[in-house]
Design a protein around this motif. Structure first.
Motif: not given
Length: 457
Positions: A66-70, A85-87
């Motif tokens: 995932r591109s952001a924490p869930a 493109q980031g973490e």
């Protein structure tokens, strides 16, 4: 090592299915591929761990990305690795419901994705499109339940060759045995060495809803007996003997069908000698771990030596290999036997060898002892409770053997059998080592059984 390899090396030792706990790592490597690139993406990784003792194990690790924490997946978080493109945030894909759909989608389509091959059995409906819910109680594997229709078992430790659970269920499909849950398909992955056969990654099996596992039913019966201070085992409302007898019949039925559809061979003198030698070897190793075993050492050696000399006829065949009350389910129509992969700690080739059905019988008899005595751990000096535990165990062991013998008249289950007594003792020695390392206060259970087995009672 790469950031991904470092992340997996930090995370794996804390997982229940990882078998290398406490061992010193020499090196670790991984290779992986994407099974699905939607959102979340699903990747599959083979992680090879080499230990300083020279052994190597390979584990299968599916990850969702995932591109952001869930926040709702915090307990499944594996780690983060930098991307263009980031973490990128990695999660245990078996506990991320959104990432569980592709397994059955590919199985229905009989896909090949990279080195992974999906093989539907073509015998029943596969619930494509449903997410799976993880079963949290497993040790060496990870399973997902899809609705009330199917269960997918992921084999975490990979070995070249067909897993016995798949092989046996596929063979038993031809018998229409009512005591198994049908195989719906399986998944394989090519070995990195082309000379080796593919490893079994997972299997899909019909799910058995509204069922109770044998251990819970048996221990409930024991609690009922303990609660009735003035009644015997056959007088308590929760008497389990009828179920034990039916379980014996079910076990014999499965053994008979295994002998029909898979190879059999008569045991020769070399087999008896090898079995006796293996038992003795395990005993000597156990004595170094469990000093309390020493008082039984000579009697156990004599018991195992009798195996090499016995004239009990044995026809070797495929068996369950790890049968106990936790491996069976009671449904409204009868008993179902599960998990034919054998003891996961043993090499796959050894688990696929022919053996005697007495090994399975001994495993179940040991399980009845455990069910009867597990509550004695809380009150080890209560002679009344100990007597009732022995009474329950003997009643249900006898009922199981009676049910088995009625369904398999050519096999006699007798307390006089040197083989059966030796297999029980061998299992109890294994239990002593396990309890000494993990639950020392439970060690009294197998030790008390060894007193009975070596005394001839």
């Amino acid at each position: 090592m790469s950031a991904l390899t470092d992340m997996l090396a930090d995370w794996m030792p804390g997982q229940r299915w990882f078998g290398g706990k406490g061992r010193e790592w020499a090196s670790v490597s991984e290779d992986g591929f994407f099974l699905d690139q939607s959102d979340p993406a699903l990747s599959v990784h083979r992680v090879r761990v080499s230990y300083t003792d020279g052994h190597t194990e390979t584990y299968l690790v599916p990850l969702s990305w995932r591109s952001a924490p869930a926040e709702d997946l915090a307990s499944a978080f594996v780690g983060a690795v930098p991307g263009s493109q980031g973490e990128n945030y990695a999660y245990d894909a078996m506990r991320d419901r959104d990432a569980t759909v592709p397994w059955l989608t590919h199985l229905v389509a009989a896909s090949t994705v990279g080195p992974m091959h999906f093989h539907p059995a073509g015998v029943a409906y596969i619930p494509e499109g449903l997410p799976g819910d993880v079963i949290s109680t497993e040790q060496s594997n990870t399973s997902l339940v899809y609705g009330e229709t199917a269960i997918l078992k992921l084999f975490r430790r990979l070995e070249p060759g067909l897993n016995p659970d798949v092989e046996i269920l596929d063979a038993l499909r031809r018998t229409e045995n009512k005591h198994i849950a049908p195989l719906l398909g399986h998944i394989e992955i090519d070995d990195t060495d082309p000379a080796q056969p593919p490893a079994t990654v997972a299997m899909l099996q019909a799910f058995v809803p509204n069922a109770s596992d044998g251990w819970r039913l048996a221990t409930s019966s024991v609690r009922d007996l303990y609660a009735e201070g003035d009644l015997h085992a056959d007088e308590v409302g929760g008497d389990f003997a009828g179920e034990s007898e039916r379980l014996g019949e079910a076990t014999a039925s499965v053994h008979a069908d295994l002998a029909r559809v898979l190879p059999t061979e008569p045991a020769d003198r070399d087999w008896y000698a090898a079995v006796a030698a293996q038992m003795t070897e395990r005993l000597e190793a156990a004595l170094a771990v469990v000093p309390d075993l020493a008082e039984h050492g000579d009697a156990l050696r004599a018991l195992y030596a009798a195996v090499a000399e016995t004239d009990e006829p044995v026809v070797r065949q495929r068996v369950h290999g790890d049968l106990h009350l936790g491996q069976v389910l009671r449904t409204t129509s009868g008993w179902i036997v599960l998990d034919f992969e054998g003891e996961p700690a043993r090499p796959l080739a050894a688990r696929r060898e022919t053996d005697t059905p007495l090994r399975d019988v001994a495993g179940m008899l040991r399980s009845f002892d455990y069910a009867a005595r597990h509550m004695l751990v809380e009150q080890p000096d209560d002679p009344q409770r100990a007597y009732r535990a022995q009474e329950w165990a003997e009643r249900n062991r006898t009922a199981f053997c009676a049910g088995y013998s009625a369904a398999a008249p050519d096999i006699t289950l007798s307390s006089e059998s040197a083989l059966l007594r030796a297999f029980e003792a061998d299992k109890a020695v294994y239990e002593c080592v396990y309890e000494a390392r993990n639950r020392p206060h439970w060690l009294m259970i197998p030790l008390s059984s060894l007193s009975r087995l070596t005394s001839g009672d």
